[in-house]
Design an enzyme around this catalytic site. Structure first.
Site, mmCIF file in Angstrom:
data_model
loop_
_atom_site.group_PDB
_atom_site.id
_atom_site.type_symbol
_atom_site.label_atom_id
_atom_site.label_comp_id
_atom_site.label_asym_id
_atom_site.label_seq_id
_atom_site.Cartn_x
_atom_site.Cartn_y
_atom_site.Cartn_z
ATOM 1 N N LYS A 56 -6.054 2.023 1.190
ATOM 2 C CA LYS A 56 -7.060 0.815 0.951
ATOM 3 C C LYS A 56 -7.234 0.143 2.049
ATOM 4 C CE LYS A 56 -8.637 -2.536 -2.322
ATOM 5 N NZ LYS A 56 -8.319 -3.080 -3.639
ATOM 6 N N ARG A 89 0.873 -1.234 0.087
ATOM 7 C CA ARG A 89 -0.248 -0.136 0.006
ATOM 8 C C ARG A 89 0.903 1.186 0.089
ATOM 9 N NH1 ARG A 89 -3.911 -2.926 -1.607
ATOM 10 N NH2 ARG A 89 -5.256 -3.561 -0.166
#
Length: 112
Positions: free
Chosen positions: A97, A62
């Site tokens: 996310k 991420r």
């Protein structure tokens, strides 16, 4: 890991220059680093591969996604462990996310 990341970025820049001089396409990379526990092991029955899994790996991915080309994007945990060895640019909290907002830092340089 951060020092190795700088070496990787340097290598990629060299390759880009060479390929550009030859009129060939090249690419940029982003690097994301997070520090924490993970699981590592060998997978496969006929062809073996070594791999790592876990939350730390997912968060690193991420951070890479939320980074910028040619830069090293690290977590607050990694920054705390690396200490004064590097100069950092705080990015503030960035939406990640499935994680909410996490503090991120670009690593600018190795301090002397």
């Amino acid at each position: 890991m951060i020092k190795a990341s700088f070496e990787i970025l340097e290598y990629i820049e060299e390759v880009k220059k060479e390929r550009s001089a030859q009129g060939k396409p090249s690419f940029d990379i982003r690097i994301g680093i997070h520090t924490g526990p993970l699981v590592a092991g060998v997978v496969g029955k006929s062809k073996f591969a070594y791999d790592v899994w876990g939350d730390t790996v997912n968060i690193s991915a991420r951070f890479e996604t939320a980074g910028e080309a040619g830069r090293i994007n690290i977590s607050e945990t990694t920054k705390s462990l690396a200490g004064e060895a590097f100069t950092y640019i705080p990015r503030g909290k960035v939406a990640v996310k499935n994680r909410g907002e996490l503090s991120m830092f670009f690593v600018e340089k190795l301090n002397s």
